[in-house]
Design a protein around this motif. Structure first.
Motif, PDB file in Angstrom:
ATOM      1  N   LEU A   1       0.681  -1.214  -0.099  1.00 30.78           N
ATOM      2  CA  LEU A   1       0.042  -0.039   0.045  1.00 30.78           C
ATOM      3  C   LEU A   1       0.847   1.282  -0.211  1.00 30.78           C
ATOM      4  O   LEU A   1       2.037   1.451   0.816  1.00 30.78           O
ATOM      5  CB  LEU A   1      -0.981  -0.105   1.092  1.00 30.78           C
ATOM      6  CG  LEU A   1      -2.011   1.098   1.457  1.00 30.78           C
ATOM      7  CD1 LEU A   1      -2.902   0.976   0.088  1.00 30.78           C
ATOM      8  CD2 LEU A   1      -2.483   1.083   2.605  1.00 30.78           C
ATOM      9  N   MET A   2       0.729   2.138  -1.143  1.00 28.13           N
ATOM     10  CA  MET A   2       1.699   3.166  -1.222  1.00 28.13           C
ATOM     11  C   MET A   2       0.778   4.777  -1.065  1.00 28.13           C
ATOM     12  O   MET A   2      -0.347   4.542  -1.192  1.00 28.13           O
ATOM     13  CB  MET A   2       2.413   3.304  -2.410  1.00 28.13           C
ATOM     14  CG  MET A   2       3.432   1.958  -2.606  1.00 28.13           C
ATOM     15  SD  MET A   2       4.127   1.798  -4.183  1.00 28.13           S
ATOM     16  CE  MET A   2       2.823   1.124  -5.078  1.00 28.13           C
ATOM     17  N   GLY A   3       1.368   5.438  -0.802  1.00 27.01           N
ATOM     18  CA  GLY A   3       0.767   6.834  -0.582  1.00 27.01           C
ATOM     19  C   GLY A   3       1.611   8.040  -0.565  1.00 27.01           C
ATOM     20  O   GLY A   3       2.814   8.073  -0.564  1.00 27.01           O
ATOM     21  N   THR A   4       1.011   9.287  -0.830  1.00 24.15           N
ATOM     22  CA  THR A   4       1.622  10.595  -1.029  1.00 24.15           C
ATOM     23  C   THR A   4       0.756  11.682  -0.272  1.00 24.15           C
ATOM     24  O   THR A   4      -0.564  11.571  -0.274  1.00 24.15           O
ATOM     25  CB  THR A   4       2.209  10.888  -2.380  1.00 24.15           C
ATOM     26  OG1 THR A   4       2.799  12.150  -2.138  1.00 24.15           O
ATOM     27  CG2 THR A   4       0.850  11.181  -3.138  1.00 24.15           C
ATOM     28  N   ASP A   5       1.400  12.931   0.164  1.00 26.91           N
ATOM     29  CA  ASP A   5       0.878  14.072   0.409  1.00 26.91           C
ATOM     30  C   ASP A   5       0.339  14.758  -0.880  1.00 26.91           C
ATOM     31  O   ASP A   5       1.464  14.955  -1.704  1.00 26.91           O
ATOM     32  CB  ASP A   5       1.535  15.015   1.412  1.00 26.91           C
ATOM     33  CG  ASP A   5       1.236  14.493   2.787  1.00 26.91           C
ATOM     34  OD1 ASP A   5       0.052  14.203   3.340  1.00 26.91           O
ATOM     35  OD2 ASP A   5       2.081  14.229   3.620  1.00 26.91           O
ATOM     36  N   VAL A   6      -0.626  15.373  -1.136  1.00 22.66           N
ATOM     37  CA  VAL A   6      -0.905  16.079  -2.397  1.00 22.66           C
ATOM     38  C   VAL A   6      -0.710  17.477  -2.014  1.00 22.66           C
ATOM     39  O   VAL A   6      -1.310  18.203  -0.910  1.00 22.66           O
ATOM     40  CB  VAL A   6      -2.224  15.749  -2.808  1.00 22.66           C
ATOM     41  CG1 VAL A   6      -2.739  16.938  -4.076  1.00 22.66           C
ATOM     42  CG2 VAL A   6      -2.708  14.503  -3.343  1.00 22.66           C
ATOM     43  N   VAL A   7       0.470  17.989  -2.519  1.00 19.26           N
ATOM     44  CA  VAL A   7       0.761  19.397  -2.130  1.00 19.26           C
ATOM     45  C   VAL A   7       0.767  20.628  -3.372  1.00 19.26           C
ATOM     46  O   VAL A   7       0.496  20.175  -4.396  1.00 19.26           O
ATOM     47  CB  VAL A   7       2.244  19.730  -1.395  1.00 19.26           C
ATOM     48  CG1 VAL A   7       2.345  18.657  -0.152  1.00 19.26           C
ATOM     49  CG2 VAL A   7       3.233  19.097  -2.367  1.00 19.26           C
ATOM     50  N   GLY A   8       0.911  21.806  -3.097  1.00 22.61           N
ATOM     51  CA  GLY A   8       1.047  22.933  -4.067  1.00 22.61           C
ATOM     52  C   GLY A   8      -0.111  22.983  -5.188  1.00 22.61           C
ATOM     53  O   GLY A   8      -0.958  22.689  -4.527  1.00 22.61           O
ATOM     54  N   ASP A   9       0.056  22.965  -6.132  1.00 16.98           N
ATOM     55  CA  ASP A   9      -0.878  23.213  -7.319  1.00 16.98           C
ATOM     56  C   ASP A   9      -1.792  21.819  -7.409  1.00 16.98           C
ATOM     57  O   ASP A   9      -3.064  22.058  -7.766  1.00 16.98           O
ATOM     58  CB  ASP A   9      -0.311  23.408  -8.563  1.00 16.98           C
ATOM     59  CG  ASP A   9       0.189  25.045  -8.737  1.00 16.98           C
ATOM     60  OD1 ASP A   9      -0.146  25.940  -7.883  1.00 16.98           O
ATOM     61  OD2 ASP A   9       0.997  25.339  -9.530  1.00 16.98           O
ATOM     62  N   MET A  10      -1.146  20.997  -7.090  1.00  8.64           N
ATOM     63  CA  MET A  10      -2.114  19.614  -7.188  1.00  8.64           C
ATOM     64  C   MET A  10      -3.231  19.533  -5.995  1.00  8.64           C
ATOM     65  O   MET A  10      -4.008  19.064  -6.528  1.00  8.64           O
ATOM     66  CB  MET A  10      -1.061  18.304  -6.961  1.00  8.64           C
ATOM     67  CG  MET A  10       0.023  18.296  -8.131  1.00  8.64           C
ATOM     68  SD  MET A  10       0.934  16.615  -7.985  1.00  8.64           S
ATOM     69  CE  MET A  10       1.281  16.717  -6.275  1.00  8.64           C
ATOM     70  N   ALA A  11      -2.907  20.148  -4.883  1.00  8.62           N
ATOM     71  CA  ALA A  11      -3.892  20.130  -4.123  1.00  8.62           C
ATOM     72  C   ALA A  11      -5.266  20.826  -4.495  1.00  8.62           C
ATOM     73  O   ALA A  11      -6.315  20.376  -4.021  1.00  8.62           O
ATOM     74  CB  ALA A  11      -3.450  20.835  -2.961  1.00  8.62           C
ATOM     75  N   LYS A  12      -5.212  21.654  -5.415  1.00  7.00           N
ATOM     76  CA  LYS A  12      -6.480  22.375  -6.045  1.00  7.00           C
ATOM     77  C   LYS A  12      -7.397  21.503  -6.474  1.00  7.00           C
ATOM     78  O   LYS A  12      -8.576  21.845  -6.502  1.00  7.00           O
ATOM     79  CB  LYS A  12      -6.163  23.554  -6.439  1.00  7.00           C
ATOM     80  CG  LYS A  12      -5.539  23.355  -8.038  1.00  7.00           C
ATOM     81  CD  LYS A  12      -5.307  24.748  -8.732  1.00  7.00           C
ATOM     82  CE  LYS A  12      -4.562  24.686  -9.930  1.00  7.00           C
ATOM     83  NZ  LYS A  12      -4.731  23.715 -10.891  1.00  7.00           N
TER      84      LYS A  12
END
Length: 140
Positions: free
Chosen positions: A65-76
């Protein structure tokens, strides 16, 4: 043949979520990388430096199981329910290229497949049905 694993995106609470998943499923973190640890760390906003760029948790027999935090412009563009990708881990560059080309037909390439800063051959796309895919082949 490639393996297939879910890749989850979170809006800033990936570490909390994965600590929870670890308490539920057991297993160990195979990787835990913060944005500040990446070669392009200067491009990351200071408030996002400690967020997770990548985490992977071994779950059961051969599952990750993998993951990431969505940051910056991707977060919108983040929408709960629109927060995952399927990650294909290829056995060779040839297989990665074949899978990437086939899946991207009629879709949208997000990150062209090629060498990544973290030492793999990697690309991202959305297929013609709107499903997000990551194709990866570890080079080391």
């Amino acid at each position: 043949m490639a393996t297939l694993n879910p890749y989850l995106n979170f809006l800033g609470n990936t570490e909390e979520a994965f600590n929870f998943y670890k308490s539920v499923f057991g297993g160990e973190f195979l990787a835990l990388v913060r944005f500040r640890d990446m070669p392009h760390a200067g491009a990351t906003a200071p408030e996002d430096a400690d967020k997770l760029m990548h985490v992977s948790l071994a779950v059961g027999k051969g599952n990750v199981l993998m993951g990431t935090d969505v940051v910056g412009d991707m977060a919108k563009d983040f929408i709960a329910g629109n927060d995952f990708s399927l990650s294909l881990n290829a056995d060779s560059i040839k297989e990665a290229d074949t899978l990437f080309t086939a899946l991207s037909a009629g879709g949208t390439i997000i990150v062209p497949i090629g060498n990544s800063p973290w030492g793999s051959y990697f690309g991202m796309l959305t297929d013609k049905f709107g499903i997000k895919w990551m194709v990866d082949m570890q080079l080391s």
